[in-house]
Scaffold this motif. Structure first.
Motif, mmCIF file in Angstrom:
data_model
loop_
_atom_site.group_PDB
_atom_site.id
_atom_site.type_symbol
_atom_site.label_atom_id
_atom_site.label_comp_id
_atom_site.label_asym_id
_atom_site.label_seq_id
_atom_site.Cartn_x
_atom_site.Cartn_y
_atom_site.Cartn_z
ATOM 1 N N ALA A 162 0.817 -1.313 -0.076
ATOM 2 C CA ALA A 162 -0.162 -0.285 0.209
ATOM 3 C C ALA A 162 0.713 1.259 -0.092
ATOM 4 O O ALA A 162 0.817 2.235 -0.785
ATOM 5 C CB ALA A 162 -0.741 -0.090 1.230
ATOM 6 N N ILE A 163 1.929 1.333 0.814
ATOM 7 C CA ILE A 163 2.687 2.342 0.944
ATOM 8 C C ILE A 163 3.608 2.469 -0.467
ATOM 9 O O ILE A 163 3.953 3.583 -0.969
ATOM 10 C CB ILE A 163 3.617 2.291 2.142
ATOM 11 C CG1 ILE A 163 3.055 2.679 3.188
ATOM 12 C CG2 ILE A 163 4.791 3.314 2.026
ATOM 13 C CD1 ILE A 163 2.436 3.931 3.585
ATOM 14 N N GLY A 164 3.965 1.354 -0.907
ATOM 15 C CA GLY A 164 4.573 1.613 -2.561
ATOM 16 C C GLY A 164 3.764 2.067 -3.309
ATOM 17 O O GLY A 164 4.317 2.969 -4.208
ATOM 18 N N GLY A 165 2.501 1.990 -3.314
ATOM 19 C CA GLY A 165 1.541 2.239 -4.390
ATOM 20 C C GLY A 165 1.158 3.785 -3.949
ATOM 21 O O GLY A 165 1.182 4.419 -5.069
ATOM 22 N N LEU A 166 1.227 4.249 -2.753
ATOM 23 C CA LEU A 166 1.052 5.649 -2.583
ATOM 24 C C LEU A 166 2.385 6.353 -2.878
ATOM 25 O O LEU A 166 2.263 7.589 -3.304
ATOM 26 C CB LEU A 166 0.770 5.968 -1.041
ATOM 27 C CG LEU A 166 0.585 7.305 -0.368
ATOM 28 C CD1 LEU A 166 -0.376 7.795 -1.191
ATOM 29 C CD2 LEU A 166 0.585 7.110 1.136
ATOM 30 N N LEU A 167 3.555 5.786 -2.671
ATOM 31 C CA LEU A 167 4.647 6.499 -2.889
ATOM 32 C C LEU A 167 4.837 6.800 -4.468
ATOM 33 O O LEU A 167 5.146 7.827 -5.053
ATOM 34 C CB LEU A 167 5.959 5.674 -2.671
ATOM 35 C CG LEU A 167 7.334 6.375 -3.074
ATOM 36 C CD1 LEU A 167 7.460 7.665 -2.727
ATOM 37 C CD2 LEU A 167 8.593 5.348 -2.503
ATOM 38 N N ALA A 168 4.206 5.706 -5.153
ATOM 39 C CA ALA A 168 4.358 5.771 -6.758
ATOM 40 C C ALA A 168 3.213 6.899 -7.476
ATOM 41 O O ALA A 168 3.544 7.685 -8.099
ATOM 42 C CB ALA A 168 3.909 4.610 -7.388
ATOM 43 N N SER A 169 2.106 6.774 -6.465
ATOM 44 C CA SER A 169 1.290 7.685 -7.270
ATOM 45 C C SER A 169 1.081 8.966 -6.860
ATOM 46 O O SER A 169 0.871 10.139 -7.439
ATOM 47 C CB SER A 169 -0.281 7.250 -6.776
ATOM 48 O OG SER A 169 -0.353 7.377 -5.304
ATOM 49 N N ALA A 170 1.898 9.543 -5.725
ATOM 50 C CA ALA A 170 2.265 10.819 -5.171
ATOM 51 C C ALA A 170 3.269 11.177 -5.901
ATOM 52 O O ALA A 170 3.265 12.375 -6.442
ATOM 53 C CB ALA A 170 2.775 10.742 -3.640
ATOM 54 N N THR A 171 4.234 10.452 -6.579
ATOM 55 C CA THR A 171 5.281 10.871 -7.391
ATOM 56 C C THR A 171 4.604 11.292 -8.908
ATOM 57 O O THR A 171 5.149 12.114 -9.223
ATOM 58 C CB THR A 171 6.288 9.887 -7.561
ATOM 59 O OG1 THR A 171 6.939 9.611 -6.161
ATOM 60 C CG2 THR A 171 7.416 10.367 -8.440
ATOM 61 N N ALA A 172 3.889 10.466 -9.193
ATOM 62 C CA ALA A 172 2.980 10.487 -10.464
ATOM 63 C C ALA A 172 2.066 11.789 -10.555
ATOM 64 O O ALA A 172 1.934 12.657 -11.468
ATOM 65 C CB ALA A 172 2.013 9.503 -10.912
ATOM 66 N N THR A 173 1.740 12.158 -9.271
ATOM 67 C CA THR A 173 0.860 13.391 -8.967
ATOM 68 C C THR A 173 1.715 14.590 -9.424
ATOM 69 O O THR A 173 1.041 15.706 -9.935
ATOM 70 C CB THR A 173 0.118 13.370 -8.000
ATOM 71 O OG1 THR A 173 -0.782 12.009 -7.727
ATOM 72 C CG2 THR A 173 -0.764 14.617 -7.574
ATOM 73 N N VAL A 174 3.110 14.688 -8.895
ATOM 74 C CA VAL A 174 3.882 15.868 -9.007
ATOM 75 C C VAL A 174 4.084 16.065 -10.594
ATOM 76 O O VAL A 174 3.895 16.951 -11.129
ATOM 77 C CB VAL A 174 5.115 15.561 -8.276
ATOM 78 C CG1 VAL A 174 6.125 16.615 -8.715
ATOM 79 C CG2 VAL A 174 4.989 15.473 -6.824
ATOM 80 N N ALA A 175 4.173 14.725 -11.469
ATOM 81 C CA ALA A 175 4.260 14.926 -12.647
ATOM 82 C C ALA A 175 3.032 15.402 -13.385
ATOM 83 O O ALA A 175 2.871 16.362 -14.224
ATOM 84 C CB ALA A 175 4.824 13.639 -13.289
ATOM 85 N N TYR A 176 2.078 14.979 -13.053
ATOM 86 C CA TYR A 176 0.539 15.539 -13.467
ATOM 87 C C TYR A 176 0.371 17.002 -13.296
ATOM 88 O O TYR A 176 -0.407 17.268 -13.955
ATOM 89 C CB TYR A 176 -0.461 14.658 -12.789
ATOM 90 C CG TYR A 176 -1.763 14.746 -13.365
ATOM 91 C CD1 TYR A 176 -2.276 14.434 -14.892
ATOM 92 C CD2 TYR A 176 -2.810 15.297 -12.725
ATOM 93 C CE1 TYR A 176 -3.408 14.921 -15.483
ATOM 94 C CE2 TYR A 176 -4.124 15.357 -13.209
ATOM 95 C CZ TYR A 176 -4.444 15.178 -14.425
ATOM 96 O OH TYR A 176 -5.595 15.507 -15.125
ATOM 97 N N CYS A 177 0.949 17.614 -12.083
ATOM 98 C CA CYS A 177 0.736 18.997 -12.024
ATOM 99 C C CYS A 177 1.222 19.745 -13.053
ATOM 100 O O CYS A 177 0.812 20.827 -13.316
ATOM 101 C CB CYS A 177 1.412 19.203 -10.713
ATOM 102 S SG CYS A 177 0.616 18.848 -9.216
ATOM 103 N N LEU A 178 1.991 19.127 -13.893
ATOM 104 C CA LEU A 178 2.755 19.875 -15.104
ATOM 105 C C LEU A 178 1.501 20.060 -16.373
ATOM 106 O O LEU A 178 1.948 21.065 -17.200
ATOM 107 C CB LEU A 178 3.771 19.417 -15.515
ATOM 108 C CG LEU A 178 5.208 19.357 -14.671
ATOM 109 C CD1 LEU A 178 6.153 18.436 -15.281
ATOM 110 C CD2 LEU A 178 5.651 20.619 -14.039
ATOM 111 N N HIS A 179 0.568 19.214 -15.984
ATOM 112 C CA HIS A 179 -0.594 19.300 -17.084
ATOM 113 C C HIS A 179 -1.893 19.737 -16.767
ATOM 114 O O HIS A 179 -2.342 20.602 -17.340
ATOM 115 C CB HIS A 179 -0.695 17.703 -17.866
ATOM 116 C CG HIS A 179 -2.083 17.645 -18.371
ATOM 117 N ND1 HIS A 179 -2.146 18.139 -19.473
ATOM 118 C CD2 HIS A 179 -3.167 17.108 -17.826
ATOM 119 C CE1 HIS A 179 -3.540 18.016 -20.122
ATOM 120 N NE2 HIS A 179 -4.197 17.588 -19.137
ATOM 121 N N CYS A 180 -2.045 19.366 -15.537
ATOM 122 C CA CYS A 180 -3.313 19.717 -14.914
ATOM 123 C C CYS A 180 -3.577 21.163 -14.949
ATOM 124 O O CYS A 180 -2.973 22.007 -14.187
ATOM 125 C CB CYS A 180 -3.691 19.124 -13.470
ATOM 126 S SG CYS A 180 -5.068 19.393 -12.708
#
Length: 213
Positions: A162-180
């Protein structure tokens, strides 16, 4: 063979502990996974056209700060869960603080807004796709983080997943901020968080299978 001789033989063949392995594995996982998420975002969604203006806009950096804080806390928790017997400790509190702060800010903004504007503030214009976009962008880092964890020694596999999935998704959300295009705190409080929770749930589901060693 005497017990003393057996102990001496076993001790002589023990390799020294590599104290830097955890930092190296997570470093490579986040570097390559994060770059993969940014590349995937730019290929599928594209960087928002006003990104230069956003880079000097404080609200944009507040948006980036939310998933960045979640990623930092998740990394600390993941590092602890990768070691047998290590307690997660204050990492749980560090994970709760960014969520609590963004919810408080969202509640304050919604409370000050006219009732007719509250739902649009929450939904924005991309609520239907935002969580799934974050989930998609999480794939490269999800693979990297689970590779890093599997090479260590997690014992609480479901929690570690679960924590690994959260780490991955939080990192991806930082990348998504460049588009959103969304700049409303109530939107982030709901849809960014939901986007991060989807890979978290997937990690909890797959952890016992993918992290077994």
């Amino acid at each position: 063979m005497r017990t003393e001789d057996m102990i001496s033989m076993l001790a002589a063949n023990v390799a020294p502990v590599d104290r830097g392995i955890l930092a190296r594995r997570y470093g490579w996982a986040l570097l390559l996974g994060g770059l993969g998420s940014v590349l995937l975002m730019s290929m599928i969604f594209g960087i928002r056209p006003d990104i230069r203006l956003m880079l000097v806009t404080p609200l944009f950096w507040a948006k980036v700060a939310f998933p960045s804080a979640m990623a930092a806390a998740a990394l600390l928790a993941a590092a602890r869960l990768s070691r047998p017997g290590m307690r997660v400790g204050r990492a749980w509190q560090l994970l709760a603080w960014p969520v609590a702060l963004v919810w408080i800010a969202a509640a304050a903004m919604l409370g000050l807004a006219p009732s007719s504007e509250r739902l649009p503030m929450i939904l924005g214009s991309t609520w239907r796709t935002c969580p799934f976009n974050i989930g998609l962008l999480s794939v490269p880092t999800f693979i990297g983080v689970f590779w890093a964890m599997r090479g260590l020694a997690p014992t609480r596999l479901r929690t570690a997943g679960a924590i690994g999935g959260l780490l991955a998704s939080a990192t991806a959300t930082v990348a998504y901020c460049l588009h959103c295009p969304e700049m409303g705190v109530p939107f982030w409080a709901v849809w960014y968080l939901l986007g991060m929770l989807i890979p978290t749930a997937l990690g909890a589901l797959l952890g016992p299978r993918l992290l077994r060693w």
